[in-house]
Write a protein that holds these residues in place. Sequence first.
Motif, PDB file in Angstrom:
ATOM      1  N   GLY A  12      33.063  37.920  37.099  1.00 41.66           N
ATOM      2  CA  GLY A  12      33.120  38.798  38.255  1.00 41.66           C
ATOM      3  C   GLY A  12      34.224  38.423  39.219  1.00 41.66           C
ATOM      4  O   GLY A  12      35.152  37.695  38.901  1.00 41.66           O
ATOM      5  N   ASP A  13      34.080  38.924  40.414  1.00 38.90           N
ATOM      6  CA  ASP A  13      35.052  38.719  41.474  1.00 38.90           C
ATOM      7  C   ASP A  13      34.919  37.301  42.042  1.00 38.90           C
ATOM      8  O   ASP A  13      33.830  36.906  42.470  1.00 38.90           O
TER       9      ASP A  13
ATOM     10  N   PHE B  69      35.817  36.089  44.851  1.00 39.98           N
ATOM     11  CA  PHE B  69      35.408  36.135  46.256  1.00 39.98           C
ATOM     12  C   PHE B  69      33.880  36.165  46.364  1.00 39.98           C
ATOM     13  O   PHE B  69      33.279  35.374  47.096  1.00 39.98           O
ATOM     14  N   ASN B  70      33.247  37.065  45.611  1.00 37.93           N
ATOM     15  CA  ASN B  70      31.792  37.177  45.638  1.00 37.93           C
ATOM     16  C   ASN B  70      31.116  35.962  45.013  1.00 37.93           C
ATOM     17  O   ASN B  70      30.037  35.560  45.443  1.00 37.93           O
TER      18      ASN B  70
ATOM     19  N   LYS C 209      42.712  30.086  41.456  1.00 30.93           N
ATOM     20  CA  LYS C 209      41.599  31.033  41.367  1.00 30.93           C
ATOM     21  C   LYS C 209      41.184  31.561  42.737  1.00 30.93           C
ATOM     22  O   LYS C 209      40.644  32.658  42.852  1.00 30.93           O
ATOM     23  N   TYR C 210      41.428  30.771  43.785  1.00 34.60           N
ATOM     24  CA  TYR C 210      41.033  31.132  45.152  1.00 34.60           C
ATOM     25  C   TYR C 210      42.234  31.035  46.086  1.00 34.60           C
ATOM     26  O   TYR C 210      42.296  30.145  46.931  1.00 34.60           O
TER      27      TYR C 210
END
Length: 82
Positions: free
Chosen positions: A13-14, A16-17, A44-45
């Motif tokens: 998934g995302d 951020f979430n 990744k972030y």
Amino acid sequence: MLIDDERNVSCGGDPFNFLKSVLKGIYIQLDPGQDATILVMKEKYPYQNSIFEGLAGTAKLKLVEIKEVNDEYHIVVRKQQA
């Protein structure tokens, strides 16, 4: 201090979430005044500090600091005293 190593976690998934969920889980695990360090890959972030601060605040945590160590972020958060 709790250390949560998310460096090699692959989520479909995302990101951020996913990080938002990680922070909520950490909130549940910590006692008031206790710190946690979350280890993530910068690739990744790729967020600004303000994004990490906002995510921590949403989880009712305080962002203490973000350390850049090679290709990683070490994000230190604290559960506030009641």
